[in-house]
Motif scaffolding. Structure first.
Motif, short mmCIF file in Angstrom:
data_model
loop_
_atom_site.label_atom_id
_atom_site.label_comp_id
_atom_site.label_asym_id
_atom_site.label_seq_id
_atom_site.Cartn_x
_atom_site.Cartn_y
_atom_site.Cartn_z
N THR A 88 4.54 -2.87 30.10
CA THR A 88 4.15 -2.40 28.76
C THR A 88 4.69 -3.36 27.72
O THR A 88 5.83 -3.84 27.85
N VAL A 89 3.89 -3.65 26.71
CA VAL A 89 4.36 -4.41 25.55
C VAL A 89 3.97 -3.63 24.30
O VAL A 89 2.93 -2.95 24.28
N TYR A 90 4.80 -3.71 23.25
CA TYR A 90 4.48 -2.99 22.02
C TYR A 90 5.10 -3.69 20.81
O TYR A 90 6.04 -4.49 20.94
N TRP A 91 4.53 -3.36 19.64
CA TRP A 91 4.98 -3.91 18.36
C TRP A 91 4.80 -2.87 17.27
O TRP A 91 3.81 -2.13 17.26
N ARG A 92 5.76 -2.79 16.38
CA ARG A 92 5.70 -1.89 15.23
C ARG A 92 6.24 -2.62 14.01
O ARG A 92 7.31 -3.23 14.06
N ARG A 93 5.49 -2.54 12.91
CA ARG A 93 5.95 -3.09 11.64
C ARG A 93 5.97 -1.98 10.60
O ARG A 93 5.02 -1.18 10.52
N HIS A 94 7.02 -1.93 9.81
CA HIS A 94 7.15 -0.91 8.78
C HIS A 94 7.55 -1.57 7.47
O HIS A 94 8.55 -2.29 7.40
N ASN A 95 6.73 -1.37 6.44
CA ASN A 95 7.02 -1.85 5.09
C ASN A 95 7.41 -0.67 4.21
O ASN A 95 6.77 0.38 4.24
N ASP A 96 8.46 -0.87 3.43
CA ASP A 96 8.98 0.20 2.57
C ASP A 96 9.29 -0.38 1.20
O ASP A 96 10.05 -1.34 1.07
N ARG A 97 8.68 0.24 0.17
CA ARG A 97 8.98 -0.13 -1.22
C ARG A 97 9.53 1.11 -1.90
O ARG A 97 8.84 2.14 -1.99
N PHE A 98 10.75 1.04 -2.36
CA PHE A 98 11.39 2.18 -3.02
C PHE A 98 11.70 1.84 -4.47
O PHE A 98 12.31 0.81 -4.76
N GLU A 99 11.26 2.73 -5.37
CA GLU A 99 11.49 2.56 -6.80
C GLU A 99 12.41 3.66 -7.29
O GLU A 99 12.07 4.84 -7.23
N LEU A 100 13.58 3.30 -7.75
CA LEU A 100 14.49 4.29 -8.31
C LEU A 100 13.95 4.85 -9.61
O LEU A 100 14.20 6.02 -9.94
N PHE A 101 13.18 4.05 -10.31
CA PHE A 101 12.53 4.49 -11.56
C PHE A 101 11.04 4.18 -11.44
O PHE A 101 10.63 3.02 -11.42
N ARG A 102 10.24 5.23 -11.37
CA ARG A 102 8.80 5.06 -11.21
C ARG A 102 8.15 4.59 -12.49
O ARG A 102 7.20 3.81 -12.46
N ASN A 103 8.64 5.05 -13.60
CA ASN A 103 8.03 4.73 -14.89
C ASN A 103 8.93 3.85 -15.73
O ASN A 103 9.00 2.65 -15.51
N SER A 114 17.97 -3.54 -11.77
CA SER A 114 17.67 -4.91 -11.35
C SER A 114 16.35 -5.04 -10.60
O SER A 114 15.90 -6.16 -10.34
N GLY A 115 15.72 -3.92 -10.24
CA GLY A 115 14.43 -4.00 -9.56
C GLY A 115 14.35 -3.08 -8.36
O GLY A 115 15.33 -2.44 -7.96
N HIS A 116 13.16 -3.01 -7.76
CA HIS A 116 12.91 -2.11 -6.64
C HIS A 116 13.53 -2.65 -5.35
O HIS A 116 13.86 -3.83 -5.25
N ASN A 117 13.62 -1.76 -4.36
CA ASN A 117 14.07 -2.15 -3.02
C ASN A 117 12.86 -2.42 -2.13
O ASN A 117 11.93 -1.62 -2.08
N TYR A 118 12.91 -3.53 -1.41
CA TYR A 118 11.83 -3.92 -0.51
C TYR A 118 12.41 -4.14 0.90
O TYR A 118 13.42 -4.82 1.06
N HIS A 119 11.74 -3.55 1.90
CA HIS A 119 12.18 -3.70 3.28
C HIS A 119 10.95 -3.94 4.17
O HIS A 119 9.92 -3.30 4.00
N LYS A 120 11.10 -4.84 5.11
CA LYS A 120 10.08 -5.06 6.13
C LYS A 120 10.78 -5.16 7.48
O LYS A 120 11.54 -6.10 7.73
N SER A 121 10.56 -4.17 8.34
CA SER A 121 11.20 -4.17 9.65
C SER A 121 10.16 -4.36 10.74
O SER A 121 9.02 -3.89 10.64
#
Length: 653
Positions: free
Chosen positions: A277-292, A299-306
């Motif tokens: 078996t072989v597998y792959w998963r990618r997850h992108n996450d953008r978090f905004e402490l202040f939406r408006n 200093s800006g939003h948090n960005y994650h790519k795992s």
């Protein structure tokens, strides 16, 4: 919704002709012999189980009215599902008093557990219309599924490709709720296929609780004389207002995630059962402490790519001595972030985000060697084995995690079992590295370790099915976010010791079929009249000094579930679910713009009602969640929705 261990119901699939219902006093024996579950490396029939396993069947999914996986799991005995967002936008699944990071989540046996944080474990690229059943293993499962099955595992199994059908569904409800789904199955030569897609969205039940979600899933099989090749792939995209999700100080939070997943597997048909078996998963996450509007200091939003890359090789051999299996699993976990990980020599631009850069990264590699042997000797059955594990984050070369399960069939309808297993969990990237205005991660965290013991029984008495389990877990180096007296900072640390003791009970009763007794058709809308009672109790002891726990000690101490399924006519019926919950621990109330006082979690009742009527190939339904409009705290200072009504239809061709 009443979740039974293995029960299936005649004609429960909308639009299909009714099947002859089995007598109530033989139902449990019929299903115990028929259902196969994956509670060990070699799947076994439910009647031979040596562990506590609950199974949600396809028929139960359709009768529940649930719109997401977290709603299905919330009624499983012993499961604590803590909701932040509505309709599964973000839910934490906890087994037996653990934490949300201690539950392993699999899709058709593929480990999709998120290394960034357990908050994302249910960001699954599969619509609920594609799910055939869900298996929930209670208790340590490291030797079966590898590390991170600390308190248990949830295996979501999709429909078998090739079932020729087209199904369309839609619903609408309060707060601008709208859902739409499509699934199809077909065959083409020696190949079989299943495809589904779904969308849902809402304007939100209060300020900043709106959401939108879309998913696409495919699974295909190609059969040859040498074996079967399986391919599956999926996409999930969601965006939601995260009102007070991570801190009530800044309620105008927003989060957007995207999950991509693909896997391929080969199942040989010859006498040598070696399956890669072989597998792959990618997850992108953008978090905004202040939406408006954000303050000047932001200093800006948090960005994650795992990314997760994995490969496994499994071997099975059947003989007169039983079933022997072994597996070798490789797993690589990597993250790019502007918050999590170690500083990079040069930043990398975040795709699609102008002026945003990844500045940190981290990677780790794990290698698992698992082996197990199981056998049935008359009334006695057992399975035993272990996990030999290596990870670049561990302070030793290899660590061994053994386990053994045993069962004894006292009578044809009464089975006792016992198990003893050792397990571990690695810290998430958030545990290790997250730093914020009120949080401080700890790169020096050690893996959690535990020894879990369990005993219990399954018993049937005519139309009654009774299960009980008693368990204890001795945990060391348990990871939690804690705050000491006089401090404002939450720190990630290893607690010295946390011992969990508990019990779980359930009683399923098939009530007399009054409709049939009065000369009805006997199909009673495809369901049997049933009543189920479930109760779980947990207690925890710790040795780690004085602190306020954010996760590890806010466990669900008492949980009582009552579910009634009742056909009204041969083509209609309802399902009513009641749940009483009492959570241990305290939370600090945020009121009037400041933290005011420490309060205990108050117990509460929740009720859900689902009603349906079938007309040939179309099923109409109406339902209400939180029927009594209860106000409650499930997670500290996060507002929960009140009564929410909706209606819709399913058309199957």
């Amino acid at each position: 919704m009443g979740i039974s261990p293995v029960w299936t119901y005649a004609a429960a699939v909308p639009g299909e002709p009714p099947q002859e219902a089995a007598p109530a006093d033989s139902l449990w024996q019929l299903e115990l012999d028929r259902v196969v579950v994956s509670s060990q490396r070699t799947p076994v029939r439910f009647s031979e189980l040596r562990r506590s396993v609950q199974v949600i069947t396809r028929q139960e999914i359709e009768l529940s009215g649930a719109q997401d996986v977290s709603a299905l799991l919330s009624m499983v005995r012993g499961l604590d599902v803590r909701h932040r967002g509505s309709f599964g936008m973000q839910s934490d699944v906890i087994i037996r008093g653990g934490t949300f990071d201690q539950t392993l989540v699999l899709l058709n046996g593929i480990n999709l557990t998120d290394p960034q944080t357990g908050h994302h474990n249910l960001n699954l690229p599969v619509d609920i219309s594609s799910i055939e059943r869900i298996e929930v293993l209670h208790g340590a499962g490291a030797r079966i599924f590898g590390p991170n099955a600390f308190n248990g595992a949830i295996n979501i199994i999709t429909r078998e490709p090739g079932s020729e059908h087209v199904q369309v569904s839609a619903s609408a409800g309060q707060h601008g709720l709208g859902t739409a789904g499509f699934s199809a199955g077909f065959e083409a030569g020696s190949t079989r296929h299943h495809l589904s897609m779904g969308r849902k969205g809402s304007s939100g039940y209060t300020e900043n609780t709106d959401f939108r979600d879309a998913s696409l899933f495919y699974r295909g099989l190609a059969e040859t004389a040498a074996g079967t090749a399986e391919l599956q792939a999926g996409l999930n995209s969601r965006a939601f207002g995260a009102n007070s999700f991570y801190t009530p100080v800044f309620p105008d939070q927003f989060e957007q995630t995207r999950t991509l997943f693909a896997s391929a597997r080969w199942q040989p048909s010859g006498p040598v059962r070696i399956s890669p078996t072989v597998y792959w998963r990618r997850h992108n996450d953008r978090f905004e402490l202040f939406r408006n509007e954000a303050p000047a200091w932001y200093s800006g939003h948090n960005y994650h790519k795992s990314d997760i890359l994995g490969a496994a090789l499994n071997w099975t051999h059947l003989s007169r001595l039983g079933a022997t299996s072994a597996g070798l699993d490789y797993r690589y976990e990597h993250i790019l972030s502007n918050v999590l990980g170690e500083p990079m020599a040069a930043p990398r631009a975040v795709p699609g985000e102008a002026g945003a850069f990844f500045t940190h990264s981290y990677a780790r590699t794990g290698l698992s060697l698992m082996a197990e042997h199981s056998a049935v000797l008359g009334r006695f059955s057992f399975s035993g084995g272990g996990l030999l594990y290596y990870n670049t984050d561990l302070d030793r070369d290899f660590t061994f995690f053994p386990g053994i399960d045993a069962g004894f069939q006292l009578t044809e309808t009464f089975r006792v079992y016992a198990s003893l297993n050792r397990t571990l969990r690695l810290p998430t990237f958030t545990d290790l590295f997250y730093e914020g205005p009120t949080n401080l991660g700890n790169p020096g965290l050690q893996p959690e370790r535990a020894v879990s013991a369990e005993t219990g029984f399954h018993a049937g008495f005519g139309p009654l099915f009774w299960e009980s389990a008693f368990f204890r877990r001795w945990g060391t180096n348990i990871i939690d976010w804690t705050r000491r007296p006089g401090e404002e900072l939450w720190r990630s640390e290893n607690l010295t010791e946390v011992t969990i003791t508990g019990m779980e009970h359930s009683l399923l009763w098939y009530l007399p079929d009054w409709l049939t007794a009065r000369g009805g058709t006997g199909t009673t809308a495809g369901i049997h009249r049933s009543l189920k009672l479930s109760y779980s109790f947990i207690d925890a002891g710790r040795r780690s000094g004085e602190f306020v726990s954010n996760y590890a000690l806010d466990f669900l101490q008492h949980k009582l579930d009552v579910s009634l399924r009742h056909p009204l006519t041969a083509n209609s019926g309802f399902a009513l679910s009641l749940s009483w919950q009492q959570r241990s621990g305290d939370f600090i109330l945020f009121e009037g713009g400041t933290f005011t006082e420490t309060r205990p979690f108050e117990p509460f009742w929740l009720a859900d009602l689902h009603m349906f009527a079938r007309f040939n190939r179309i099923t109409l339904f109406a339902e209400a969640s939180n029927l009594f409009n209860t106000s409650y705290n499930d997670i500290a200072n996060v507002p929960q929705p009140g009564r929410w009504m909706r209606t819709g239809f399913t058309l199957r061709l």
